[in-house]
Design a protein around this motif. Structure first.
Motif, PDB file in Angstrom:
ATOM      1  N   ASN A 101       0.795  -1.235   0.000  1.00 24.77           N
ATOM      2  CA  ASN A 101       0.000   0.000   0.000  1.00 24.77           C
ATOM      3  C   ASN A 101       0.826   1.283   0.000  1.00 24.77           C
ATOM      4  OD1 ASN A 101      -2.487  -1.339   0.056  1.00 24.77           O
ATOM      5  ND2 ASN A 101      -2.204  -1.738   2.246  1.00 24.77           N
ATOM      6  N   PHE A 102       2.047   1.193   0.502  1.00 23.84           N
ATOM      7  CA  PHE A 102       2.896   2.389   0.518  1.00 23.84           C
ATOM      8  C   PHE A 102       4.353   1.982   0.661  1.00 23.84           C
ATOM      9  CE2 PHE A 102       1.127   1.586   4.696  1.00 23.84           C
ATOM     10  CZ  PHE A 102       2.253   1.449   5.483  1.00 23.84           C
ATOM     11  N   VAL A 235     -11.100  10.900 -11.176  1.00 24.46           N
ATOM     12  CA  VAL A 235     -10.231  12.027 -11.551  1.00 24.46           C
ATOM     13  C   VAL A 235      -8.790  11.589 -11.301  1.00 24.46           C
ATOM     14  CG1 VAL A 235      -9.599  14.438 -11.124  1.00 24.46           C
ATOM     15  CG2 VAL A 235     -11.982  13.711 -10.847  1.00 24.46           C
ATOM     16  N   ILE A 236      -7.939  11.759 -12.304  1.00 21.16           N
ATOM     17  CA  ILE A 236      -6.507  11.470 -12.144  1.00 21.16           C
ATOM     18  C   ILE A 236      -5.798  12.813 -12.300  1.00 21.16           C
ATOM     19  CG2 ILE A 236      -4.508  10.189 -13.045  1.00 21.16           C
ATOM     20  CD1 ILE A 236      -6.652   8.300 -11.943  1.00 21.16           C
ATOM     21  N   ASP A 237      -5.256  13.319 -11.187  1.00 18.49           N
ATOM     22  CA  ASP A 237      -4.746  14.700 -11.172  1.00 18.49           C
ATOM     23  C   ASP A 237      -3.305  14.785 -10.677  1.00 18.49           C
ATOM     24  OD1 ASP A 237      -4.909  17.611 -11.239  1.00 18.49           O
ATOM     25  OD2 ASP A 237      -4.895  17.479  -9.048  1.00 18.49           O
ATOM     26  N   GLY A 238      -2.508  15.583 -11.400  1.00 13.24           N
ATOM     27  CA  GLY A 238      -1.120  15.774 -10.987  1.00 13.24           C
ATOM     28  C   GLY A 238      -0.801  17.219 -10.685  1.00 13.24           C
ATOM     29  N   ARG A 256     -13.909   8.501  -7.406  1.00 20.14           N
ATOM     30  CA  ARG A 256     -12.563   8.349  -6.826  1.00 20.14           C
ATOM     31  C   ARG A 256     -11.654   9.413  -7.432  1.00 20.14           C
ATOM     32  NH1 ARG A 256     -15.411   4.726  -9.665  1.00 20.14           N
ATOM     33  NH2 ARG A 256     -13.750   3.399 -10.471  1.00 20.14           N
ATOM     34  N   ILE A 257     -10.951  10.143  -6.556  1.00 19.46           N
ATOM     35  CA  ILE A 257      -9.988  11.155  -7.010  1.00 19.46           C
ATOM     36  C   ILE A 257      -8.597  10.668  -6.606  1.00 19.46           C
ATOM     37  CG2 ILE A 257      -9.212  13.554  -6.832  1.00 19.46           C
ATOM     38  CD1 ILE A 257     -12.011  14.332  -5.950  1.00 19.46           C
ATOM     39  N   SER A 283      -7.479   9.547  -2.884  1.00 21.29           N
ATOM     40  CA  SER A 283      -6.243   8.797  -2.613  1.00 21.29           C
ATOM     41  C   SER A 283      -5.044   9.563  -3.134  1.00 21.29           C
ATOM     42  CB  SER A 283      -6.213   7.459  -3.358  1.00 21.29           C
ATOM     43  OG  SER A 283      -7.405   6.783  -3.272  1.00 21.29           O
ATOM     44  N   GLY A 284      -3.904   9.267  -2.527  1.00 29.73           N
ATOM     45  CA  GLY A 284      -2.641   9.698  -3.101  1.00 29.73           C
ATOM     46  C   GLY A 284      -1.966   8.489  -3.720  1.00 29.73           C
TER      47      GLY A 284
END
Ligand SMILES: NC(=O)c1ccc[n+]([C@@H]2O[C@H](COP(=O)([O-])OP(=O)(O)OC[C@H]3O[C@@H](n4cnc5c(N)ncnc54)[C@H](OP(=O)(O)O)[C@@H]3O)[C@@H](O)[C@H]2O)c1
Length: 340
Positions: A101-102, A235-238, A256-257, A283-284
């Motif tokens: 997960n990380f 949303v897929i955001d950078g 889901r963002i 989420s990040g």
């Protein structure tokens, strides 16, 4: 060997003040490492952040570059799974750790602190090296690793993309965003985009996106609402910044963002009433595990995914390549070429 060496950081427009091309010794490999002769390396925004000093724990002098493709030139005595001359690309993460997960606290990315791919040769542990799928050339293979992995994990691991989803990909001209566009399309989703350039929106549509809006338009939110039929599932955001609250407004219930970057800085505001009432999942995502990398390669091979290459520069022209990224002129990946 020749390498592009970063000697100092600074927010300058002339990258040749920060970097110099120098002759340095070819790296010596240990028993578990391979020496790769780099044919192509691709730029990531990370390289720009480091050059500008906007990154933590910068080691100088250093060879940047997280992405590279080339051939196995030499191998340590414990390396049995590669032959000299194999065409390879690199999984650019070290020390992810045991939790899917990380990443671990000592997680590292190739190209600072360890010397990276902006050189004629790079040494890498053999477990991070992959023979590349049949179809791409070296320039294309060098485009995949960091950006492709980030896009893949954001879409499929974090957003759990479904083919019935409407996906919004922001800043589609970016390297990660261009991979997110391609992967989401291949997965059968409907893709909408934003960009600061109408030409890039048209290009995204020519690749398969439904449509897009220019984030410079004061009406971008209403325009996007109309175009998506008021349905955005992912949303897929950078970039984050002042636009982020608009994505929350636009999201459908249960959306889901995923944030993989914050080029524009922190979100101005976060309306938590909308977050809980719409049951949004925020989420990040950062790069990915070696399994994500393997899955990405399998997905790209199965679906014959071609990365969007913006432009290939001879490595000596690296300052122009950096300028192009700084000015957001690119659509897709900017690639450097070394002698074959
Ligand atoms: N978490 C991770 O593992 C990870 C991995 C890779 C990258 N990142 C981060 O993600 C960001 C993008 O990286 P990259 O390598 O893809 O960079 P890049 O190729 O330089 O792309 C940056 C893009 O940002 C877009 N942009 C600028 N202003 C925008 C706005 N107002 N709204 C939406 N998009 C905007 C531009 O898109 P247009 O040209 O279309 O306007 C530009 O092309 C960087 O901050 C980077 O550090 C994080």
């Amino acid at each position: 060997m020749q390498a592009i060496i970063l000697h100092q950081t600074g927010n300058k427009t002339n990258y040749s003040d920060l970097f110099r091309i120098e002759d340095v010794p070819v790296p010596e490999i240990s028993a578990d490492e391979v020496l790769i002769k780099i044919f192509n390396a691709s730029l990531n925004h990370r390289d720009l952040w480091i050059a500008e000093g906007a990154y933590s724990k910068i080691r100088l002098s250093v060879i940047l570059g997280s992405d590279g493709a080339g051939i196995i030139h030499d191998k340590g005595k414990n390396v049995n799974n590669f032959s000299i001359g194999d065409k390879v690309m690199i999984y650019p993460c070290s020390n992810w750790g045991s939790n899917e997960n990380f990443q671990n606290r000592n997680f590292e990315i190739l190209g600072m602190p360890a010397d990276g791919t902006f050189a004629e040769y790079v040494k890498v542990r053999s477990s991070a090296v992959f023979k590349f799928p049949e179809h791409p050339g070296f320039a294309q293979a060098s485009a995949f690793p960091l950006a492709g992995l980030t896009a893949y994990r954001s879409l499929f691991v974090k957003a759990e993309l479904k083919n019935t989803d409407n996906v919004l990909i922001t800043g589609v001209g970016g390297g990660v965003a261009s991979f997110a566009l391609m992967f989401a399309l291949r997965a059968g989703a409907k893709v909408f985009v934003t960009s600061g350039s109408d030409d890039k929106i048209n290009k995204a549509v020519s690749i398969g996106a439904e449509s897009g809006v220019n984030y410079r338009s004061p009406e971008w939110q209403n325009e996007l609402k109309d175009k998506t039929g008021n349905k955005i599932d992912v949303v897929i955001d950078g970039s984050g910044g002042e636009y982020y609250s608009g994505y929350i407004d636009l999201c459908s219930y249960g959306a889901r963002i995923v944030s993989y970057g914050a080029t524009l800085g922190a979100a101005d505001e976060l309306d938590l009433h909308k977050v809980y009432w719409k049951q949004l999942k925020i989420s990040g995502s950062t790069m990915g595990t070696v399994s994500d990398f393997r899955n990405m390669l399998e997905f790209t091979d199965t679906n014959k995914c071609e990365p969007v290459i913006d432009k290939v520069f001879p490595f000596k022209d690296f300052p122009e390549a950096f300028d192009r990224m700084k000015d957001s002129e690119q659509f897709g990946k900017i690639v450097l070429e070394f002698a074959k």
